[in-house]
Design a protein around this motif. Sequence first.
Motif, PDB file in Angstrom:
ATOM      1  N   PRO A   7       0.785  -1.238   0.000  1.00 30.79           N
ATOM      2  CA  PRO A   7       0.000   0.000   0.000  1.00 30.79           C
ATOM      3  C   PRO A   7       0.820   1.293   0.000  1.00 30.79           C
ATOM      4  CG  PRO A   7       0.090  -0.879   2.222  1.00 30.79           C
ATOM      5  CD  PRO A   7       0.921  -1.808   1.356  1.00 30.79           C
ATOM      6  N   HIS A   8       2.109   1.219  -0.325  1.00 28.18           N
ATOM      7  CA  HIS A   8       2.918   2.452  -0.367  1.00 28.18           C
ATOM      8  C   HIS A   8       4.122   2.213  -1.268  1.00 28.18           C
ATOM      9  CE1 HIS A   8       4.804   6.031   2.032  1.00 28.18           C
ATOM     10  NE2 HIS A   8       5.553   5.818   0.955  1.00 28.18           N
ATOM     11  N   THR A   9       4.032   2.689  -2.524  1.00 31.23           N
ATOM     12  CA  THR A   9       5.192   2.625  -3.419  1.00 31.23           C
ATOM     13  C   THR A   9       5.288   3.907  -4.241  1.00 31.23           C
ATOM     14  OG1 THR A   9       4.372   1.798  -5.569  1.00 31.23           O
ATOM     15  CG2 THR A   9       4.626   0.155  -3.807  1.00 31.23           C
ATOM     16  N   HIS A  10       6.516   4.187  -4.673  1.00 30.46           N
ATOM     17  CA  HIS A  10       6.774   5.286  -5.618  1.00 30.46           C
ATOM     18  C   HIS A  10       7.184   4.587  -6.925  1.00 30.46           C
ATOM     19  CE1 HIS A  10       7.003   8.364  -2.258  1.00 30.46           C
ATOM     20  NE2 HIS A  10       7.217   7.242  -1.580  1.00 30.46           N
ATOM     21  N   LEU A  11       6.254   3.809  -7.474  1.00 28.48           N
ATOM     22  CA  LEU A  11       6.545   2.864  -8.564  1.00 28.48           C
ATOM     23  C   LEU A  11       7.162   3.519  -9.799  1.00 28.48           C
ATOM     24  CD1 LEU A  11       6.102  -0.012  -9.862  1.00 28.48           C
ATOM     25  CD2 LEU A  11       3.882   0.847 -10.640  1.00 28.48           C
TER      26      LEU A  11
ATOM     27  N   ALA B 143       0.483   3.262  -6.107  1.00 27.58           N
ATOM     28  CA  ALA B 143       1.599   3.922  -6.786  1.00 27.58           C
ATOM     29  C   ALA B 143       1.399   5.428  -6.729  1.00 27.58           C
ATOM     30  CB  ALA B 143       1.685   3.457  -8.240  1.00 27.58           C
ATOM     31  N   LYS B 144       2.437   6.116  -6.235  1.00 28.19           N
ATOM     32  CA  LYS B 144       2.351   7.570  -6.093  1.00 28.19           C
ATOM     33  C   LYS B 144       3.040   8.251  -7.261  1.00 28.19           C
ATOM     34  CE  LYS B 144       3.164   6.752  -1.208  1.00 28.19           C
ATOM     35  NZ  LYS B 144       1.794   6.722  -0.722  1.00 28.19           N
ATOM     36  N   SER B 145       2.517   9.398  -7.649  1.00 24.20           N
ATOM     37  CA  SER B 145       3.285  10.277  -8.531  1.00 24.20           C
ATOM     38  C   SER B 145       4.227  11.064  -7.625  1.00 24.20           C
ATOM     39  CB  SER B 145       2.341  11.205  -9.293  1.00 24.20           C
ATOM     40  OG  SER B 145       1.741  12.121  -8.390  1.00 24.20           O
TER      41      SER B 145
ATOM     42  N   ILE C 215      -0.649  10.486   4.257  1.00 19.77           N
ATOM     43  CA  ILE C 215       0.399  11.438   4.628  1.00 19.77           C
ATOM     44  C   ILE C 215       1.666  10.693   5.028  1.00 19.77           C
ATOM     45  CG2 ILE C 215      -0.683  11.659   6.945  1.00 19.77           C
ATOM     46  CD1 ILE C 215       0.595  14.452   7.139  1.00 19.77           C
ATOM     47  N   HIS C 216       2.822  11.171   4.537  1.00 23.75           N
ATOM     48  CA  HIS C 216       4.121  10.716   5.040  1.00 23.75           C
ATOM     49  C   HIS C 216       4.327  11.493   6.339  1.00 23.75           C
ATOM     50  CE1 HIS C 216       4.716   9.209   0.990  1.00 23.75           C
ATOM     51  NE2 HIS C 216       5.962   8.852   1.215  1.00 23.75           N
ATOM     52  N   ALA C 217       4.181  10.823   7.471  1.00 23.74           N
ATOM     53  CA  ALA C 217       4.082  11.530   8.749  1.00 23.74           C
ATOM     54  C   ALA C 217       5.176  11.110   9.721  1.00 23.74           C
ATOM     55  CB  ALA C 217       2.717  11.244   9.376  1.00 23.74           C
TER      56      ALA C 217
ATOM     57  N   ASP D  66       1.730   7.197   7.166  1.00 30.97           N
ATOM     58  CA  ASP D  66       2.793   6.266   6.814  1.00 30.97           C
ATOM     59  C   ASP D  66       4.132   6.697   7.413  1.00 30.97           C
ATOM     60  OD1 ASP D  66       0.503   6.018   5.175  1.00 30.97           O
ATOM     61  OD2 ASP D  66       1.631   5.110   3.554  1.00 30.97           O
ATOM     62  N   HIS D  67       4.954   5.739   7.754  1.00 32.04           N
ATOM     63  CA  HIS D  67       6.281   5.891   8.388  1.00 32.04           C
ATOM     64  C   HIS D  67       6.159   5.913   9.913  1.00 32.04           C
ATOM     65  CE1 HIS D  67       8.828   6.197   4.905  1.00 32.04           C
ATOM     66  NE2 HIS D  67       8.038   7.109   4.379  1.00 32.04           N
ATOM     67  N   LEU D  68       5.891   7.110  10.521  1.00 34.01           N
ATOM     68  CA  LEU D  68       5.544   7.219  11.951  1.00 34.01           C
ATOM     69  C   LEU D  68       6.656   6.841  12.936  1.00 34.01           C
ATOM     70  CD1 LEU D  68       1.950   5.638  11.663  1.00 34.01           C
ATOM     71  CD2 LEU D  68       2.485   8.076  11.906  1.00 34.01           C
TER      72      LEU D  68
ATOM     73  N   SER E 154       6.356  -1.735   1.145  1.00 32.89           N
ATOM     74  CA  SER E 154       7.775  -1.711   0.758  1.00 32.89           C
ATOM     75  C   SER E 154       8.334  -0.305   0.741  1.00 32.89           C
ATOM     76  CB  SER E 154       7.937  -2.322  -0.640  1.00 32.89           C
ATOM     77  OG  SER E 154       7.323  -1.481  -1.611  1.00 32.89           O
ATOM     78  N   ASP E 155       7.497   0.708   0.372  1.00 34.37           N
ATOM     79  CA  ASP E 155       7.991   2.062   0.081  1.00 34.37           C
ATOM     80  C   ASP E 155       8.875   2.023  -1.163  1.00 34.37           C
ATOM     81  OD1 ASP E 155       8.263   4.794   0.318  1.00 34.37           O
ATOM     82  OD2 ASP E 155       9.770   4.736   1.901  1.00 34.37           O
ATOM     83  N   TYR E 156       8.709   1.017  -2.010  1.00 38.51           N
ATOM     84  CA  TYR E 156       9.588   0.890  -3.181  1.00 38.51           C
ATOM     85  C   TYR E 156       9.826   2.254  -3.847  1.00 38.51           C
ATOM     86  CZ  TYR E 156      11.174   0.101  -7.874  1.00 38.51           C
ATOM     87  OH  TYR E 156      11.890   0.196  -9.039  1.00 38.51           O
TER      88      TYR E 156
HETATM   89 ZN    ZN Z   1       7.070   7.156   0.473  1.00 35.88          ZN
END
Ligand code: ZN
Length: 416
Positions: free
Chosen positions: A69-73, A138-140, A239-241, A262-264, A314-316
């Motif tokens: 649920p968190h990638t920068h594909l 996948a995030k832009s 949010i990247h928090a 996410d992160h935390l 993964s935060d890929y």
């Molecule tokens: Zn990220």
Amino acid sequence: MAVDLIIKSNKIYTCAEDSENTLLDGYVAVANGRIQVVTAGEVPAEICDDETRVIDAHGKTVVPGLIDPHTHLIHGGSRENELAMKLNGASYLDILKKGGGILSTVKATRKASVEELKAKAWNSLDQMLLHGTTTVEAKSGYGLDLDNEIKCLQLAWSLNLEHPVDIVRTYMGAHAIPPEYKHNPAKYIDFMLYDVMPNISENGHAEFMDVFCEEGVFSPEQARILMKAGKQMRFKLKIHADEIVPLQGAELAAEMQAVSADHLLAASDEGLLGMRDAGVTAVLLPGTSYYLMLNKYAQARKMIDMGIRVALASDYNPGTCPCENLQTIMTFACFGMHMTPAEILPAMTINAAHAIDRSELIGSLEEGKQADIIILNAPNWEYVIYHYGINHVDKVIKNGRVVVNNTQLVYQGGDV
Ligand code: ZN
Ligand code: IZC
């Protein structure tokens, strides 16, 4: 009526919420890409005919397809050049301040053709699928200007249609201040608010919106403005928090009723309790802690004990976790954050489905859900985490079709 596919195993982990029977010795029956039956016991003869494919996975482990649920594909280039700087003591934020980090990937992504970006992302999706991932977010956030953000989000949509892995799209213009706005960040925020976000929302280019709230990137005040506007435009929020510096990102996630925070790593107890009460899913990214050499992980144990829903991802991405393999992330979750195998499995299936607002459709083996199923060459789930560093995936079933067989990709191009 006969079904299309039956998988038999003595170790079927359903990951169904509110169910006591999450481990079955029985079978999963699939028809028209959906799960028709999941139950203990023998397969009744009347649900099979000559066309039914039966996979006997006795002695192997059957779980829902993994969800990342968190990638920068989608991005151009790579950043192995940062390794030496990191080993010499430069921090992630030092490298970014000097115009490296995210900004070097922005340069490479803007320069890349759609075909180049597609070929690179396709390879990553193949790796993900081979390692058991069936849906990714996948995030832009490496285009930053209007055309390049839309280029990447549209590419994510074509990949979703053409590649077996399902892709959920997130607009992340608030990933870095682009070089052209270096001296006027307020103007970049206005540009997102008035030029980019309405366009992306009206044209349906993304379902979620995400903000990198971090010292030297976007402040909590800027993040709040963007998230409020995003909510009005009907984006679901992420949010990247509190990744590196504590900025009350968890509190902001709770206040804005984000779907996930996410992160935390540096989240406060008040912020975490707020997240629990607001039903915000925590997405933890231990591969990134490892790769940043932080010697610090998010406090997964505390969050779970507080009653927060914890997912793993993964935060890929090319800077802080160039790794598509969720089985590697399981190792860090267990040995870095002390999550048990019994906690890691839902964190990568049903809880991850919640983190992308897909829990009605995927994340567990339950009647009516999409037939996304993986079969692991392991006698039980604990074994997958215990025997680390290898790929345990034997078969992947996506929408009822076998797309990885005997560890090899077997899907054919086209709409899968
Ligand atoms: Zn990220
Ligand atoms: O390219 O560095 N943390 N964004 C926030 C990233 C990592 C990706 C990158």
